[in-house]
Design a protein around this motif. Sequence first.
Motif, PDB file in Angstrom:
ATOM      1  N   GLU A 198      13.377  -5.561   1.901  1.00 34.61           N
ATOM      2  CA  GLU A 198      13.180  -4.215   1.366  1.00 34.61           C
ATOM      3  C   GLU A 198      12.074  -4.211   0.319  1.00 34.61           C
ATOM      4  N   TYR A 199      11.195  -3.193   0.417  1.00 35.95           N
ATOM      5  CA  TYR A 199      10.177  -2.960  -0.607  1.00 35.95           C
ATOM      6  C   TYR A 199      10.427  -1.584  -1.207  1.00 35.95           C
ATOM      7  N   GLU A 200      10.369  -1.504  -2.534  1.00 36.78           N
ATOM      8  CA  GLU A 200      10.531  -0.214  -3.193  1.00 36.78           C
ATOM      9  C   GLU A 200       9.536  -0.070  -4.329  1.00 36.78           C
ATOM     10  N   PHE A 201       8.845   1.067  -4.333  1.00 40.78           N
ATOM     11  CA  PHE A 201       8.029   1.499  -5.465  1.00 40.78           C
ATOM     12  C   PHE A 201       8.726   2.710  -6.060  1.00 40.78           C
ATOM     13  N   ASN A 202       8.939   2.714  -7.375  1.00 40.71           N
ATOM     14  CA  ASN A 202       9.727   3.792  -7.966  1.00 40.71           C
ATOM     15  C   ASN A 202       9.202   4.141  -9.353  1.00 40.71           C
ATOM     16  N   SER A 203       8.701   5.360  -9.499  1.00 35.02           N
ATOM     17  CA  SER A 203       8.294   5.867 -10.815  1.00 35.02           C
ATOM     18  C   SER A 203       8.979   7.196 -11.120  1.00 35.02           C
ATOM     19  N   LEU A 204      10.091   7.478 -10.440  1.00 30.23           N
ATOM     20  CA  LEU A 204      10.820   8.721 -10.691  1.00 30.23           C
ATOM     21  C   LEU A 204      11.362   8.751 -12.119  1.00 30.23           C
TER      22      LEU A 204
END
Length: 741
Positions: free
Chosen positions: A527-533
Motif C-alpha cells: 500500500e502507498y498513501e499520500f495524505n495532507s488532509l
Amino acid sequence: MSGGGASGMAHIGVLMALEENGIPIDYITGTSAGALVGGLYSIGYTPKQIMEMASSEEYFSIANGEIDKKLTFFFKQSPENAEIVSFSFDKNFKLTSTIPLNFTDPALIDFFMVEQFSQASKMAGYNFDSLFIPFRCIASDIDANEEVVFSNGNLSQAVRASMTFPFYIPPLRVDDKILVDGGLYNNFPADIMYDDFLPDVILGSSVTAPRQKPKEYDLLSQVTGMIQTKSNIEINCDNSLIIEPKVDEIGTFEFEKTRIAILKGYEETIANMDSIKKLVSARIDTNELKVKRKKLFEARSKQITISNIEIEGLNKREEQYVISTLKDKNKEISLAELRPRFFRLITDDKIEFMFPSLTMKPGDSSYTLKLRVKKTPDFDFRVGGSFTSKSNNTGYVGLDYKFINKFLSLTASGNLYFGRFYNSLDIAPRIDFPLDLPFYLEPHLTYNRWDYYRSFSTFFEDTKPSFLIKKETFAGISIGLPIDNKGKLVASFKNGLFENEYYQTDQFLSVDTADITEFLVNKFDLEYEFNSLDNFYYSKKGSRLKLKAGYIDGIEINRAGSTSLLTNDTINRIKHNWFQYSINFEKYFNFGKKYSLGIELEGVHSQQDFFNNYTASVLFAPQFSPIPETQTQFIPQFAAHTYAAIGVKQIFNIYKLLDFRLEGYAFLPYSNIIDNNKIAEFSPNLKATRRNYIVSSILVFNSPLGPVSFTANCMDHRQEKWSFLFNFNFLVFNRKGLDPL
C-alpha cells in the motif's frame, strides 16, 4: 514599544510612518509584541517587510500554534481513534505533570525565531548594542518576581522569552531562570530606554489598554488580570511623546486583524507627525538607509550550516535518537534542510516540547544547534467513543507505552471498542528505527465484531436489517517506509479467521439457526498513501491518494443453518485465491475562507470468485462506504467485485467552527452481484447493471472534543429513502482484515 498581543502589530504602522517622514530611530526597547516587532526592525528588516511577514498565512499559523500539515511527518502519525479526552503519566504518576502549560504548540514560533535572529545575533557578537539598531527587550522572572532585561546573548531566545504569554505558549528557561512575558512587570519599557541609552528624545508606542476588572465567567480576563500589572504609561524624559493607536477593539489573540492594527498605528502616528517633527530636528536619508540594509542582508545571506547538536533534558540513549533523526552522522546540515526534520521530530509522539537555539563560537565555520527537549510521559491513556441517535453507540479506551533509545523507538499500543454494534481489541507494538532511511515494524493482533442486526434507529424511522454478525480474528506484521514528508509505503501480511453468521432470508423464527461461513486466510498487501488532509473526517483542505494491491489465499468452510438450501450437517471446504487492486483519491479546492469544493474518486477491481451462497459472496465482496451511516450498515447494493465511485463535496463555513456540507456520491459497479435462488451470479450485462446514489447534507460543529453533526441522508436503493442522524465524535474502526482500501 509596549506589549499587547495582536494589537501590538500596530507598532509596525508606527515604524512605517516614522520612516516615511525621515524620523531617525537610534535605539529600540520593547516588551512582548513590541519585542518581536522591535527585534525584527533592529536586525535590519524594513517596516514593509515586517508588515508582509505579520500579515501572511504563515504568521497567522505561527501565532495560533497551527503546524502546517505539509510540515508534519505522515509516516509518524498514529492511526486515528475515537479519543475524546486523554492524559499522560509516568511510572511515578504525578497529576500536575499531566496538566498542559499552554494552549498552542510553540514549535512554529520557536523555529521562526531561530530562522530570523540567529545570523544577526552571531554577526553582532551576541551583543545587542552591535545590532543594526541597538536593542533591549524585557522578560519576567517568575521565581524572583522581577523583570529581566536582555542586552546580550541569543536574540531569538530573548525575543521568545519576552513574548511568552502565560498559558498561551510555555515558559522558557534561560540561565536557570523561568521566564514569561515581560508585560508582567514592565509592559512599557521607557525606563530601560532612558537608563541604558540616555537618548535626546524618546518616542513611545503603546497599545496597552487600561487594566480591566476580571469577569466572573471569563477565563481569559481572569488570567490576564492575574498576570498584568497596572501599567505605568509614562516616559521620564522632557523631550518625549507617546503614540497610542486606537486598537481597543482588537483582542489579544485576534491575529486575523493584524492589518487593521497596522493601519491604526500608521494613522495615529501620522496624526502626531507635526508634534514628532518639532521634537526631532534630524532627518535620515532613506536611500542611504536602503544601502545600509542591502549590505547587511548580503552579509547575512550566507547559508546557515549546522555541524553539531547538543541536547539538554534527555538521557544519553534518548539524545542519540533525537540527533539521528535530525542529522545524518558526521555530516553538516543546512537550516533549510533541518526544518522538515525538526517538524518531523516535534510531531513525534515521544516529544512534548523542543526549544532550539543556534550559536557559533569565534573561529567556528558552522553553528551548534542546542535543543532543550522535554520527552512525553511514558504512558498515554485515552477515553472516548462515538455517540449517535442510532443504537450503534460505541465506547473507546486506549493505552500507549512509549520508549526510546539510540537504536529504536517503541510505541506499544492497545485499545478496546465496545458497544452493541461494534466490539474490537487491537494490540500493536510499533518499533521505529531512526536510520538514514527510517522504517518501522509493527506486529499486531486484532479482533473485530460487527452486529448489524442490532444497528437500527431508535430516534428516527429506519428499516431493521437482516440478522448478520461479522467477526475477524487475525494477526500480522507490517513494515513501513516514508516517501517524502507526506507519503508512506507499507507492506503487510495477515493470517486469521473471518466468520460471518447470517440467515439467508428476512423471515426467520427464534428457533431457527443461522448459517456460518468461515474463511481461513493468508493475505499480503502493498500500500502507498499520500495524505495532507486537515482532518480524518470532515476535511476541508489538502488531498489524499491511496493505492493498494493485495493477494488473498484461503479456505471457505460452511456450516448450514435451518434457512439454508444445504442440509444442516453440511460442511464445505472450498479453496479461494485472488488478487485485488484499489485506488482512492480525495482533494479539496479552497475558494476563500468560506467555501471549499472537494472531489473523491474510488475504484476497486477484485478477481475473487463466488462463495458457497449469495449472502456469503456479497459479505466477502468489497463495499463502497463513503459516509458514516453506510459504515454502520451492510448494504448489498453497494457491494461489487469491480466498481468505480465518485463523490462531490461542497463545504460552506457558516461561522468559525460551524460548517454546512452538501455531498453527493455515485456508485458505478461493473456488474451487480445478484441472488439466483440463494446462489450468487453477476448481472447478465452492463445494461442490466444498476447504479446507486447517495446525497448527504451535514451540519457540523467542530468542537474541541470532536465534531458534533446532524445529518440528513437520501439513498435511492431504500424504500424509505431519507434518514436523519445525530452524531458526536468520529466513528472509527480498528484495522480490518479484508478491506480492499
